[in-house]
Design an enzyme around this catalytic site. Structure first.
Site, PDB file in Angstrom:
ATOM      1  N   LYS A 137       0.806  -1.222   0.000  1.00 17.47           N
ATOM      2  CA  LYS A 137       0.000   0.000   0.000  1.00 17.47           C
ATOM      3  C   LYS A 137       0.838   1.271   0.000  1.00 17.47           C
ATOM      4  O   LYS A 137       0.349   2.338  -0.386  1.00 17.47           O
ATOM      5  CB  LYS A 137      -0.944   0.006   1.210  1.00 17.47           C
ATOM      6  N   THR A 158       1.662  -7.872   7.184  1.00 15.26           N
ATOM      7  CA  THR A 158       1.386  -6.437   7.241  1.00 15.26           C
ATOM      8  C   THR A 158       2.083  -5.726   8.391  1.00 15.26           C
ATOM      9  O   THR A 158       1.958  -4.512   8.537  1.00 15.26           O
ATOM     10  CB  THR A 158      -0.134  -6.200   7.336  1.00 15.26           C
ATOM     11  N   GLY A 194       8.435   5.952  27.397  1.00 16.92           N
ATOM     12  CA  GLY A 194       8.742   4.554  27.144  1.00 16.92           C
ATOM     13  C   GLY A 194      10.236   4.304  27.101  1.00 16.92           C
ATOM     14  O   GLY A 194      10.940   4.896  26.286  1.00 16.92           O
ATOM     15  N   VAL A 249      13.455  -0.293  23.551  1.00 21.41           N
ATOM     16  CA  VAL A 249      14.542  -0.201  22.572  1.00 21.41           C
ATOM     17  C   VAL A 249      14.417   1.044  21.702  1.00 21.41           C
ATOM     18  O   VAL A 249      15.383   1.798  21.527  1.00 21.41           O
ATOM     19  CB  VAL A 249      14.563  -1.468  21.688  1.00 21.41           C
ATOM     20  N   LEU A 301      15.140   4.416  23.581  1.00 19.84           N
ATOM     21  CA  LEU A 301      16.544   4.598  23.978  1.00 19.84           C
ATOM     22  C   LEU A 301      17.451   4.814  22.769  1.00 19.84           C
ATOM     23  O   LEU A 301      18.407   5.582  22.833  1.00 19.84           O
ATOM     24  CB  LEU A 301      17.009   3.394  24.797  1.00 19.84           C
ATOM     25  N   MET A 313       8.661  -8.587  18.134  1.00 20.68           N
ATOM     26  CA  MET A 313       8.496  -7.798  16.916  1.00 20.68           C
ATOM     27  C   MET A 313       9.868  -7.388  16.395  1.00 20.68           C
ATOM     28  O   MET A 313      10.334  -6.262  16.589  1.00 20.68           O
ATOM     29  CB  MET A 313       7.612  -6.581  17.200  1.00 20.68           C
ATOM     30  N   LEU A 314      10.510  -8.332  15.714  1.00 18.68           N
ATOM     31  CA  LEU A 314      11.856  -8.135  15.196  1.00 18.68           C
ATOM     32  C   LEU A 314      11.889  -8.505  13.719  1.00 18.68           C
ATOM     33  O   LEU A 314      11.303  -9.515  13.316  1.00 18.68           O
ATOM     34  CB  LEU A 314      12.859  -9.003  15.963  1.00 18.68           C
ATOM     35  N   ALA A 315      12.608  -7.709  12.936  1.00 17.47           N
ATOM     36  CA  ALA A 315      12.653  -7.945  11.494  1.00 17.47           C
ATOM     37  C   ALA A 315      13.214  -9.322  11.169  1.00 17.47           C
ATOM     38  O   ALA A 315      12.720 -10.011  10.264  1.00 17.47           O
ATOM     39  CB  ALA A 315      13.496  -6.862  10.819  1.00 17.47           C
ATOM     40  N   HIS A 369      43.282 -13.141  18.710  1.00 17.13           N
ATOM     41  CA  HIS A 369      43.770 -12.142  19.663  1.00 17.13           C
ATOM     42  C   HIS A 369      44.497 -11.042  18.901  1.00 17.13           C
ATOM     43  O   HIS A 369      45.291 -11.328  18.015  1.00 17.13           O
ATOM     44  CB  HIS A 369      44.727 -12.808  20.658  1.00 17.13           C
TER      45      HIS A 369
END
Length: 480
Positions: A47, A157, A194, A197, A200, A333-335, A459
């Site tokens: 859309k 969606t 809020g 994530v 912040l 809710m993570l890609a 190292h």
């Protein structure tokens, strides 16, 4: 920015599709590509003017561009001198920084457009509505409707901004994450509602550029769901940077009548209210599943009590041939969670055994320092009654971090007390988002802390801190 074609007439006489995906965010476009790889005839319905969904256009990608640019701005102003690099005080050109952000968005969007063409996926511009099993109605920008037939439908969606009651977001002075990515000037005072994530990360951007940031959180801690010790340490780091926190508090109203905004803040448990003045208020209380206009109720698609589409273990809804993935269903809710679900769903449609391991989905907060985690927190293990051991290693004892003078943070590994299997890993530190993935691979294969401790690490690297934390599980860290 490239836009989708408005002319959808060539699709009107198309034969039946094998799959129509509604939404082209990371879950949707990845699902479409994987299905096309199996030889399916696939279409996507979008859309918005561009592909990529929230993530590419007004979420993950633009925020990372601004986080990177603002970090470089702060580094130039505060860290170069101590490394022997003499530069004049950096001057902010916010318009140019926003252009830098937009270039990144355009590049990613064009990349998705290319992938659609490469995989012969039809892109249909308009708003999709499910008429029932096998039928999707698309309303174009010109108002014209067309009905497409398909064997399967995937709802991808995504999600929308969660809103506060009686506080209207105008995306100018009271903004969501979308508006906060495109402010015309740096606010003198930024109030964030809020402490998750999104708040912040965007707070970090504007704080680095000169804003005074205050965060109001309803709970008595920041980052709900994050390991408690990590959240406490991270809050201290942000306060040291200049963030102010008001925990256990709620914003009950914002007066917009004056030149500056006046927010009414009350204790979450009840009590006397106070007012906080701000130039911009960012509402970042989370996101909600986006199902508007999909016709789910009319089609008989069941939703849960939080408005999410209900699915079974194979991403199928209660309506035959209709599936759902990503933010619109339960889970983080993570890609990248949406991407994995998109792949798994397409594989199931192709007759394969698609699967997502929800116990090994990493999460990253792209602040400075970064915060990353995968698996269980200490609180979750205690609640489940799982006996566990802890191994921790601070970056103050890591050679690479010492010489770079980036010693904030630590690595924390949680392992099963009986089997030594790694159950969770939590990192605060530079490049924590990149470092978490060796833990993900280990956990995907059911590895133990001993496996990690016995794996040779280059190292000097920051990743050696992960090895040392694994050694610390067995109380034998070398450099601490």
């Amino acid at each position: 920015m490239a836009k989708l074609p408005d002319d959808n007439t060539r699709f009107e006489t198309m034969a039946t599709y094998d799959l129509i995906v509604i939404g082209t965010g990371p879950g949707g476009y990845v699902c479409a590509i994987r299905a096309a790889q199996f030889g399916m005839k696939v279409a996507v319905v979008e859309k918005n003017p561009t592909l990529g969904g929230t993530c590419l256009n007004v979420g993950c990608m633009p925020s990372k561009a601004l986080l990177h640019a603002s970090e470089m701005f702060e580094e130039a102003g505060h860290s170069f001198a101590k490394m022997g690099i003499g530069v004049s005080a950096p001057r902010l050109d916010l318009a140019a920084m926003m252009n830098f952000k937009q270039q990144g968005i355009d590049g990613n969007v064009k990349g998705v457009e290319f992938l659609m063409k490469k995989n012969k996926i039809d892109v249909i511009s308009g708003t999709g509505r499910i008429l029932g099993a096998g039928k999707v109605e698309v309303t174009g920008n010109d108002g014209k409707k067309q009905t497409l037939e398909t064997k399967n439908i995937v709802i991808a969606t995504g999600s929308d901004v969660a809103k506060l009651k009686d506080i209207e977001i105008d995306e100018k002075r009271i903004v969501s994450s979308t508006g906060a990515l495109s402010l015309a000037k740096v606010p003198g005072k930024l109030l964030i509602v809020g402490a998750g994530v999104i708040g912040l990360e965007l707070g970090s951007v504007w704080h680095r550029l000169g804003a005074q940031v205050t965060v109001v959180e309803f709970l008595d801690r920041i980052l709900p769901g994050m390991d408690g010790e990590v959240a406490k340490q991270f809050q201290r780091m942000l306060e040291k940077q200049g963030f102010a926190f008001k925990l256990g508090a709620k914003v009950t109203g914002v007066d917009t009548s004056g030149k500056t905004l006046t927010a009414k803040v009350e204790p979450a448990a009840g009590g006397a209210a106070e007012t906080i003045e701000a130039d911009v208020v960012l509402v970042a209380i989370g996101r909600t599943p986006y199902t508007d206009g999909l016709g789910l109720k009319e089609a008989g698609v069941a939703l849960d009590d939080r408005g999410r589409v209900e699915i079974d273990a194979h991403f199928a809804t209660n309506v035959k041939g209709v599936y759902a993935i990503g933010d619109v269903v339960a889970g983080p809710m993570l890609a990248h969670k949406a991407e994995d679900e998109g792949v798994a769903c397409a594989e199931i449609l192709a007759g394969q055994a698609g699967h997502v391991n929800y116990d090994v989905i990493p999460g990253v907060i792209y602040t400075t320092p970064e915060v990353s985690s995968v698996g269980k927190t200490e609180e979750e293990l205690k609640q489940a009654g799982t006996a566990y051991t802890v191994g921790k290693f601070p970056f103050t004892a890591n050679g690479r971090s010492k010489v770079n003078q980036t010693t904030d943070g630590f690595v924390k590994i949680l392992a099963d007390a009986k089997t030594d299997r790694v159950l969770g890993v939590h990192i605060i530190g530079r490049e924590a988002g990149e470092m978490i993935h060796e833990a993900c691979v280990l956990m995907e294969f059911g590895g133990s802390a001993e496996d990690l401790a016995r794996t040779c690490h280059a190292h000097p690297t920051r990743s050696e801190a992960i090895k040392e934390a694994a050694l610390a599980v067995g109380k034998r860290a070398i450099h601490m």
